[in-house]
Design an enzyme around this catalytic site. Structure first.
Site, PDB file in Angstrom:
ATOM      1  N   HIS A 101      -4.209   0.914  -3.761  1.00  0.00           N
ATOM      2  CA  HIS A 101      -4.784   1.652  -2.640  1.00  0.00           C
ATOM      3  C   HIS A 101      -5.238   0.660  -1.582  1.00  0.00           C
ATOM      4  O   HIS A 101      -5.247  -0.548  -1.795  1.00  0.00           O
ATOM      5  CB  HIS A 101      -5.942   2.514  -3.129  1.00  0.00           C
ATOM      6  CG  HIS A 101      -5.546   3.423  -4.253  1.00  0.00           C
ATOM      7  ND1 HIS A 101      -5.210   4.737  -4.075  1.00  0.00           N
ATOM      8  CD2 HIS A 101      -5.403   3.187  -5.585  1.00  0.00           C
ATOM      9  CE1 HIS A 101      -4.889   5.277  -5.233  1.00  0.00           C
ATOM     10  NE2 HIS A 101      -5.005   4.347  -6.161  1.00  0.00           N
ATOM     11  N   ARG A 151       0.838  -1.194   0.000  1.00  0.00           N
ATOM     12  CA  ARG A 151       0.000   0.000   0.000  1.00  0.00           C
ATOM     13  C   ARG A 151       0.873   1.244   0.000  1.00  0.00           C
ATOM     14  O   ARG A 151       2.001   1.225   0.497  1.00  0.00           O
ATOM     15  CB  ARG A 151      -0.916   0.009   1.227  1.00  0.00           C
ATOM     16  CG  ARG A 151      -1.989   1.094   1.134  1.00  0.00           C
ATOM     17  CD  ARG A 151      -2.660   1.360   2.461  1.00  0.00           C
ATOM     18  NE  ARG A 151      -3.579   2.479   2.357  1.00  0.00           N
ATOM     19  CZ  ARG A 151      -4.064   3.141   3.376  1.00  0.00           C
ATOM     20  NH1 ARG A 151      -3.701   2.805   4.603  1.00  0.00           N
ATOM     21  NH2 ARG A 151      -4.904   4.150   3.211  1.00  0.00           N
ATOM     22  N   HIS A 152       0.340   2.348  -0.562  1.00  0.00           N
ATOM     23  CA  HIS A 152       1.106   3.597  -0.597  1.00  0.00           C
ATOM     24  C   HIS A 152       1.293   4.156   0.814  1.00  0.00           C
ATOM     25  O   HIS A 152       0.599   3.793   1.760  1.00  0.00           O
ATOM     26  CB  HIS A 152       0.394   4.634  -1.477  1.00  0.00           C
ATOM     27  CG  HIS A 152      -0.989   5.006  -0.990  1.00  0.00           C
ATOM     28  ND1 HIS A 152      -1.205   5.836   0.080  1.00  0.00           N
ATOM     29  CD2 HIS A 152      -2.212   4.638  -1.430  1.00  0.00           C
ATOM     30  CE1 HIS A 152      -2.500   5.994   0.270  1.00  0.00           C
ATOM     31  NE2 HIS A 152      -3.145   5.268  -0.621  1.00  0.00           N
TER      32      HIS A 152
END
Length: 603
Positions: free
Chosen positions: A550, A364-365
């Site tokens: 995401h 995930r970012h």
């Protein structure tokens, strides 16, 4: 126990007399539940286990209708299984994707044998017996194959059953109706119309040709074992809309409902005068309570999603003498899972072999700047003439140049300083673990591309591996505030901002193909297709490739890798409300989950 309840209990016990298994009613009565509510719970849960009925009763402890003598409605359907069902479900998916939803999508593939009728809760076991007797009498005459003929008109598309076979099936329906009348005192009307399996109904006329082309791919000769299935529904909500809950919601007022992902809400469109804009009044299937709820926390569900399957009778399988026992696991009666067919088993083995050959790291970012400073973050860091400055150390040092100026960052925010640090720490951890990365895929969102860049820099691979931008793993567009998808940086802009992106990679979903406010099923399909392409373009050397999606897509992609089907809608909910590992409540702004519109309070 009251005298009336004792009589009901005795009546039910006499019906079950002579059976070796203990009635499901006994443990519920032993817990102190009244007989009429215990029977109601058993009927509402398909009379499977006492535990399920007990859970239902505890959930409905505040249900104002719990003591009302309202029976369930039942219907008998002939349902296909096996390869034919697979083809029909594929038609369901493609017809909805290409031609939008029509009335046929409200119910699973079926042939109606007996339309909905009522049955008293205490006579439900007798209804099961009626199904078994009718099935046993028809089993020897039931055809090994049911010939189906395609029929098409301006507003209808479906298969019709030919006369000779239809006579046998209708005779089975008449036998069931007769037995139900004798044993359960039910008035059942068997279907007298020509038997048919609907593929599409009430669709737009210009979609007829496309639907016909899709229907021709469904060959009626596919192997199939037909099953008579008894379903029930709550007769109070027949004309209501059914909503499926997507997000968790805790009531802010006494007249609001508690929502959990996967719950169903019944809404009467004609009784919404008291609801404010963006809110609806509904009744929870989970609790039976009525209250207000934010409409943007839900999506429309199909009519049959809240139906309960009770018992089945499969034609072509030798009858099981013990299948009539209450609560006993029997695939013919209870619809328990069967061993996988050879074709499905080989498919799963192939999938497992693919996973063994290839490793995928789903990352995930890092922390995004608007997650800390809120939706107005851009106003806090821009001058009147539209230039960026750094008002806080957690703002990034600078922003990349965009062709349309700083305003496009509003819905495509960058990483915060802490987010950049998190990304570098992730890259350092990968370096220390000795994992060798061979390719990187990322969502086109700036925060994801930045995360990929910082991870590669820590791995000393920023010049060797190009970042492949895959719009197919962008977040669910229904979460976006506007009616259009956010303006994302093009490959040229990313390259100009010193991101080492691949200009040759052809994504599964190009950027213009992202549609605003897409359906959840379309989002799942998009993620699954993108993951399939990313895995297929990966060298078969066992080295991992990290996609940078995401938060919700992280769970979706993981499920696409581990199972052969997309996750159900309710699987997304726990991901959105995921608690922090340290147990401390995270009070930062949640920019993923939608916010309900403010309610106008009644006087």
């Amino acid at each position: 126990m009251a005298a009336g309840e004792t009589q009901i209990y005795a009546k039910v016990s006499n019906k079950l007399k002579g059976r070796s298994t203990t009635s499901l009613l006994d443990p519920l009565l032993g817990m102190g539940f009244p007989a009429h509510t215990a029977l109601k719970a058993l009927a509402a849960t398909g009379r499977k286990t006492a535990a399920e009925a007990s859970d239902w009763l505890h959930c409905h402890c505040n249900d104002p209708s719990l003591d009302d003598p309202i029976p369930q409605e039942y219907a008998l359907f002939l349902c296909p299984t096996g390869p034919l069902l697979d083809k029909l479900q594929e038609f369901w998916r493609e017809s909805r994707r290409q031609c939008a939803k029509n009335r046929a999508h409200e119910v699973f593939p079926h042939i109606t044998l007996c339309d909905f009728f009522t049955c008293e809760d205490q006579k439900l076991e007798c209804l099961y017996e009626a199904l078994k007797r009718a099935g046993d009498r028809t089993l020897g005459a039931f055809p090994s194959a049911v010939p189906l003929v395609l029929h098409s008109s301006v507003s209808y598309l479906g298969f019709f059953v030919n006369d000779s076979t239809a006579d046998i099936i209708q005779e089975f329906a008449v036998m069931f109706a007769t037995e139900a009348s004798i044993l359960a005192d039910c008035t059942v009307k068997p279907c007298t119309k020509q038997l048919h399996l609907t593929l599409a109904h009430k669709f737009y006329p210009h979609h007829q040709r496309t639907l016909e082309q899709l229907a021709r791919a469904v060959h009626p000769g596919h192997s199939c074992q037909w099953t008579a299935a008894l379903y029930s529904r709550d007769m109070r909500f027949v004309h209501y809309q059914t909503l499926r809950v997507l997000f968790q919601y805790k009531p802010q007022n006494m007249d609001e409902l508690t929502l959990s992902p996967g719950d169903y809400i019944f809404v009467d469109p004609t009784q919404q005068e008291e609801a404010s804009e963006g809110w609806v009044i509904g009744i929870s299937q989970q609790t039976g309570c009525r209250g207000f709820l934010p409409e943007n926390y839900t999506e429309r569900a199909s009519e049959c999603d809240t139906w309960v399957k009770h018992r089945t009778y499969t034609f072509g399988v030798a009858p099981d003498p013990s299948s009539g026992k209450d609560g006993e696991a029997s695939s013919r009666r209870n619809g328990e899972p069967q061993p996988l067919p050879v074709s499905q088993s080989s498919s799963l083995q192939s999938l497992q072999a693919t996973i063994l050959r290839k490793s995928v790291l789903v990352v995930r970012h890092g922390e995004r700047v608007d997650q800390i400073f809120g939706k107005s973050w851009l106003q806090q860091c821009s001058t009147p003439d539209g230039k960026y400055y750094r008002p806080d150390l957690n703002f990034p040092r600078s922003l990349p140049r965009r062709s349309r100026g700083i305003k496009d960052f509003e819905n495509d925010p960058p990483l915060s300083s802490c987010g950049i640090f998190q990304s570098r720490m992730a890259g350092e951890a990968l370096l220390d673990s000795g994992i060798r990365i061979t390719s990187v895929f990322t969502s086109p969102a700036l925060r994801c591309v930045q995360t990929a860049k910082h991870i590669l820099e820590e791995l000393k691979l920023e010049k060797k591996i190009k970042i492949r931008v895959e719009p197919g793993i962008f977040e669910w567009t229904k979460w976006e505030a506007g009616k259009t998808t956010p303006t994302l940086m093009t490959l040229e802009e990313l390259k100009g901002a010193n991101f080492n992106v691949s200009m040759d990679y052809r994504p599964a979903f190009p950027l213009p193909s992202l549609l605003p406010a897409e359906r959840y099923e379309d989002y799942l399909h998009r993620c699954a297709v993108s993951m399939e392409q990313m895995v297929s373009t990966h060298p078969q050397d066992g080295m991992p490739q990290p996609p940078l999606p995401h938060f919700p897509a992280t769970g979706v992609l993981h499920r696409c890798l581990c199972i052969d089907t997309c996750p159900p809608t309710q699987a997304l909910g726990p991901l959105i409300s995921k608690p922090r590992a340290d147990g401390i409540q995270d009070r930062r702004v949640n920019t993923d989950q939608p916010r309900p519109l403010p309610r106008k309070q009644r006087n």
